[in-house]
Design an enzyme around this catalytic site. Structure first.
Site, mmCIF file in Angstrom:
data_model
loop_
_atom_site.group_PDB
_atom_site.id
_atom_site.type_symbol
_atom_site.label_atom_id
_atom_site.label_comp_id
_atom_site.label_asym_id
_atom_site.label_seq_id
_atom_site.Cartn_x
_atom_site.Cartn_y
_atom_site.Cartn_z
ATOM 1 C CB SER A 121 -0.900 0.002 1.245
ATOM 2 O OG SER A 121 -1.532 1.244 1.425
ATOM 3 C CE1 TYR A 145 -3.759 -2.348 5.198
ATOM 4 C CE2 TYR A 145 -2.890 -0.189 4.577
ATOM 5 C CZ TYR A 145 -3.443 -1.401 4.225
ATOM 6 O OH TYR A 145 -3.684 -1.680 2.892
ATOM 7 C CE LYS A 149 -1.314 -4.143 3.244
ATOM 8 N NZ LYS A 149 -1.673 -5.325 2.431
#
Length: 327
Positions: A121, A145, A149
């Site tokens: 992402s 998050y 990643k």
């Protein structure tokens, strides 16, 4: 050819599965089995090539069963979205980090390293971006998050270096147009705006008309995921920033007005959330010459983005339809 898709019931996952079934081959070989993993698997076609595995990616025993007969290519899409992962740290940690690392561990095979395409992402860059940037921008995650990643990217790159997993990670921007449902994505407004305008609904946008984001349709996203899997000898660098369309909300609204009429603008109001806009509405122009050279691409234009995201006919097709002829 045995292909696995984790998160196969997701927005992008379902589209990827359908595309794989349609094309029927990958990396020059016919697909014999498509291994689908998700907690539920709905709305997928009946096809003898599908192997449905219901359960959580956080279950190592389930992963071993899915991979028991070997696998050639894996598309690892499953994740807990940023907003939900921030609110439920343990869940995000288990799904986004632990399960991904366990999958990498189980895939290790120096004799015949499987191809792994990982959906990373743009969140890895954080929210404090320069006025202009390129694909060499330093990462600075500001959400759990995003941190997870980035950790998986590093692990993937390391196993590719070791020759044990043929890893390829692509950093995805906002993918549209996701279904209008609660999904834990803080960038959900991008899809909600498109759906509301197309349906003639009223919508209050949580960022200003000047807010700029990076956009890509799900159709284009799947094109890039498949391209990542098809690349032969991609080189030492295995983490790529995909080309994106950098568009303001005003530009997107202009495209929507062109497709669905100017009257829809009156139903769109604004109530900007400063924190949300700082995270998802201040994306600068992004140069990606390395990714472009490898063959990755974006949708091309606002009009193409909307056609791909909302299945809007092109102007040529609409004009032909008005004249009662086939395009």
């Amino acid at each position: 050819m045995r292909v696995m898709v984790s998160g196969a019931n997701g927005f992008v996952g379902r589209l990827l599965v359908r595309r794989l079934l349609e094309v029927g081959e990958l990396r020059g070989r016919q697909i014999g089995a498509l291994l689908l993993l998700d907690q539920k698997l709905e709305g997928l076609p009946d096809d003898a090539r599908l192997r449905r595995h219901h359960g959580s990616v956080t279950d190592p025993a389930l992963l071993r069963r899915v991979l028991a007969d070997g696998v050639d290519v894996v598309f690892h899409l499953v994740s807990v979205p940023g907003g939900a992962a921030e609110a439920q740290y343990e869940l995000g940690y288990q799904v986004n980090l632990q399960a991904s690392l366990e999958l990498l561990q189980q895939l290790r095979n120096a004799a015949r390293p499987p191809v792994l395409v990982y959906a990373s992402s743009v969140a890895v860059y954080g929210g404090e971006l320069p006025a202009r940037m390129d694909e060499d921008q330093t990462t600075a995650p500001q959400l759990s998050y995003a941190a997870h990643k980035r950790m998986v990217e590093i692990a993937l790159q390391d196993l590719a270096r070791r020759g044990e997993v043929d890893g390829r990670a692509v950093r995805l921007p906002g993918i549209v147009a996701r279904p209008r449902e609660t999904n834990g994505l803080r960038s959900a407004f991008m899809s909600d705006l498109l759906h509301a305008y197309a349906a003639g609904d009223s919508y209050t946008c949580p960022v200003s008309p000047e807010a700029c984001a990076w956009w890509m349709s799900a159709r284009c996203c799947v094109d890039n995921l498949l391209h990542a899997a098809e690349l032969e000898a991609p080189g030492e660098q295995r983490v790529w920033q995909l080309p994106v369309l950098q568009l303001s909300i005003s530009q997107v609204l202009a495209g929507l007005a062109s497709c669905f009429g100017e009257a829809g603008r009156e139903r769109i109001t604004f109530d900007p959330d400063p924190r949300l806009e700082a995270l998802f509405g201040a994306y600068p122009p992004l140069r990606t010459p390395k990714a472009r050279e490898l063959g990755f691409r974006h949708d091309g234009s606002v009009a193409a983005l909307l056609r791909n995201a909302l299945d809007v006919p092109s102007r040529r097709h609409r004009a032909a339809a008005r004249k009662g002829i086939s395009a």
